[in-house]
Each structure stands twice: as structure tokens, then as C-alpha cells.
Design an enzyme around this catalytic site. Structure first.
Site, PDB file in Angstrom:
ATOM      1  N   HIS A  78       0.784  -1.167  -0.021  1.00 18.77           N
ATOM      2  CA  HIS A  78      -0.214   0.062  -0.040  1.00 18.77           C
ATOM      3  C   HIS A  78       1.064   1.212   0.082  1.00 18.77           C
ATOM      4  CE1 HIS A  78      -3.172  -2.644   2.095  1.00 18.77           C
ATOM      5  NE2 HIS A  78      -3.261  -2.994   1.056  1.00 18.77           N
ATOM      6  N   HIS A 235      -9.545  -1.919  -4.591  1.00 19.43           N
ATOM      7  CA  HIS A 235      -8.237  -1.975  -3.667  1.00 19.43           C
ATOM      8  C   HIS A 235      -7.259  -3.210  -4.127  1.00 19.43           C
ATOM      9  CE1 HIS A 235      -5.819  -2.572  -0.223  1.00 19.43           C
ATOM     10  NE2 HIS A 235      -5.663  -3.735  -0.523  1.00 19.43           N
ATOM     11  N   ASP A 239      -3.428  -2.789  -4.872  1.00 13.44           N
ATOM     12  CA  ASP A 239      -2.347  -3.826  -4.591  1.00 13.44           C
ATOM     13  C   ASP A 239      -1.393  -4.014  -5.798  1.00 13.44           C
ATOM     14  OD1 ASP A 239      -3.037  -4.252  -1.948  1.00 13.44           O
ATOM     15  OD2 ASP A 239      -4.243  -5.891  -2.420  1.00 13.44           O
ATOM     16  N   HIS A 262      -1.120 -10.897  -4.934  1.00 14.79           N
ATOM     17  CA  HIS A 262       0.245 -10.464  -4.854  1.00 14.79           C
ATOM     18  C   HIS A 262       0.983 -11.873  -5.291  1.00 14.79           C
ATOM     19  CE1 HIS A 262      -1.164  -7.457  -1.945  1.00 14.79           C
ATOM     20  NE2 HIS A 262      -1.675  -8.409  -0.991  1.00 14.79           N
TER      21      HIS A 262
HETATM   22 ZN    ZN Z   1      -3.875  -4.435  -0.214  1.00 14.34          ZN
END
Ligand code: ZN
Length: 306
Positions: A78, A235, A239, A262
């Protein structure tokens, strides 16, 4: 040209996963420095951890970096998104603990303080990674792909069984203040049913309704609900920008993600740099820079994020 901060910025907060408090200082850094974490609490080993994709050691619900001495820093995404989204290329991040503070679960506070401190241009040309050939990671129904493009575009799709999330997709040209305006206030989220499991794995120990959206089927447990109807996919895009920042230079290309996160984003960067001819290092001219995130960011962009 490259940029840094005009002055130091300091934050104090709690790690989302560790639950540990940390003090963090963002300090101006010279051209060519990039973004580097300095674990000031580590004195017996190398405390410096460059923000690079090849140092990613864990992608379970956050992105963790680890240097050759085994020193780690967790939940970098973030903060990295905030730096990329405001067009800051060089900064030394001093932190006295193992995890970047989560603040409200979004990048809003970081973006506001970076804007407040100001961004300084440096007398050095900016370079970028221009995607020349498509590369992708496909794992079951998960897809992460990078394609050539004129600027940075993020195109993301998520599907959740929870009715309150469901199917969400969004495509956003990240030029100028788009990140601050459209994504920076969008918080991390989880499902109530996963909290016990995360705690059993030592994750989300600092999690609360103050720093994450918690969904339970048809309900959002947070008072006030979502900040945006499609806050969850936004969001995920936040990311993605943070994780792509680990390329070390801005990326010029289109990132397409279906149910990714991720792990796939990191494997995609590794694939990009392992594929001959897939990416070239280019010097960014003024016209190219005007299409990158953060260029000409204005207060109106911040105001749009509430
Ligand atoms: Zn996040």
C-alpha cells in the site's frame, strides 16, 4: 525526470498482520536510489531491503521482501502504491519494525502526506520498463498478463461467492492523478469466515474494522459499509500498482488480471524479466512522463478520494 520528496514524512501505526506498532519515516533520496527500506531496529545484519521483485519472499495476504541477510519487511504494497501513484521514484523508508503500518487499510493517508510534503524533481532522466511482448501467468481461473501499451493501464476482475462482493471489474488508465482520485481510498478487505484461519496462521493479528472491510455474505460489518460500490476490485488494483512498483522503474504497458493477487503479480514480473525481448529499458521523455502515474497530481485528485 526523476523525483523525490521535498521533506521527511513520518507515520506511526500498527502492522495489519503482525499487530506490532512501527514508526516509519519517508526520507528524500538522490536520483538512481530507488525505493529502499531500512530496518532501523536491525543492527546485527544488513538492514537495507531494496523494493525489488526478486526479493519477494512471501505473498500470503501481503507482499513481503527479504534481503540476502534474511531481514524482512512485510505489507509493503500500500505504501509502494502511494509512492508510484504520486510519481515518487526515490525515497529511503526508515522503519523500526518488521511490517509497514496499515493505517486505514488503504493508501489514502500516505498519498495525502506525500502530496502535503511535496514532490521535488531531480536533475536526472527517468527510465522506465516498456513492455514489448505479452507475458502471462495462467493458473486455473487465475490470470495475470502484461501487454505492450502507451502508458500504464490496470484492468482487473474479481469474482467472490459473497453476494456483497460478487463479480466486479474495472479498467483504469493510471495517468496523472487517477490513482489518487480513483483507488487510493479503497481499503483491504476480508471475509469474516477467514478470520479464525488467518489468526491461526499468525496473520491479520492487527486487523480490525478500523483498517479493513469485513464482509459476511450479504453484509458489510463496518459501520458505513463500503466507501465505493466496487471498493474491493479497486483495492486489488491498488495492490497491483504497489506490486508492479517492485519492477524498480515505472512500467509502460497494460496489466490484465483475473482473480489475481500478490503471488501471480510477482510471478508475472519474474516471467517478464526472464523472457528475452519482453521488456526494454527506455528513457522517458516529457510526453511519455505525462502518461505515467502521479504526473500533474493536483489537490482536486485528493479531494475526489474523500
Ligand atoms: Zn492490499
Amino acid at each position: 525526470v526523476q523525483t523525490t520528496l521535498k521533506r521527511d514524512i513520518k507515520f506511526v501505526g500498527t502492522g495489519l498482520h503482525s499487530g506490532r506498532p512501527a514508526r516509519i519515516s519517508l526520507r528524500p533520496a538522490p536520483a538512481g536510489h530507488g525505493i529502499v527500506f531500512h530496518r532501523t531496529d536491525v543492527t546485527d545484519r544488513d538492514p537495507m531491503i531494496p523494493a525489488r521483485f526478486n526479493l519477494v519472499s512471501d505473498t500470503t495476504l501481503n507482499t513481503r521482501l527479504q534481503n540476502a541477510a534474511g531481514v524482512t519487511i512485510s505489507t509493503v504494497e500500500h505504501l509502494l502504491a502511494a509512492l508510484a501513484g504520486t510519481g515518487v521514484h526515490n525515497v529511503l523508508v526508515e522503519i523500526d519494525g518488521p511490517e509497514v503500518p496499515v493505517m486505514d487499510g488503504s493508501s489514502r493517508r500516505y498519498v495525502r502526506d506525500i502530496f502535503g510534503a511535496g514532490v521535488k524533481t531531480l536533475d536526472a532522466p527517468l527510465e522506465a520498463w516498456a513492455v514489448r511482448k505479452p507475458v502471462e501467468i495462467a493458473e486455473g481461473d487465475v490470470l495475470a498478463r502484461l501487454e505492450p501499451g502507451a502508458g500504464l493501464v490496470i484492468d482487473f476482475e474479481i469474482v467472490f461467492p459473497d453476494a456483497v462482493i460478487g463479480h466486479q471489474s474495472r479498467r483504469l488508465d493510471m495517468a496523472n492523478g487517477a490513482f489518487a482520485r480513483e483507488l487510493s481510498d479503497c481499503r483491504t478487505f476480508c471475509r469474516r469466515s477467514e478470520i479464525d484461519f488467518m489468526h491461526s496462521k499468525g496473520l491479520a493479528l492487527g486487523g480490525s474494522l478500523d483498517n479493513a472491510v469485513v464482509v459476511d455474505g450479504d453484509d458489510v460489518l463496518n459501520h458505513g459499509g463500503f466507501r465505493r460500490a466496487d471498493e474491493c476490485v479497486r483495492h486489488k488494483m491498488l495492490d497491483a500498482l504497489g506490486d508492479l512498483t517492485l519492477a524498480g522503474l515505472p512500467i509502460i504497458g497494460t496489466y490484465v488480471a483475473r482473480r489475481a493477487g500478490h503471488g501471480p503479480t510477482n510471478r508475472l514480473l519474474r516471467e517478464l524479466f526472464a523472457t528475452p525481448g519482453a521488456v526494454v529499458r527506455v528513457t522517458v521523455d516529457r510526453e511519455m512522463q505525462s502518461r505515467l502515474p502521479g504526473y500533474a497530481l493536483s489537490f482536486r485528485d485528493l479531494a475526489a478520494a474523500g
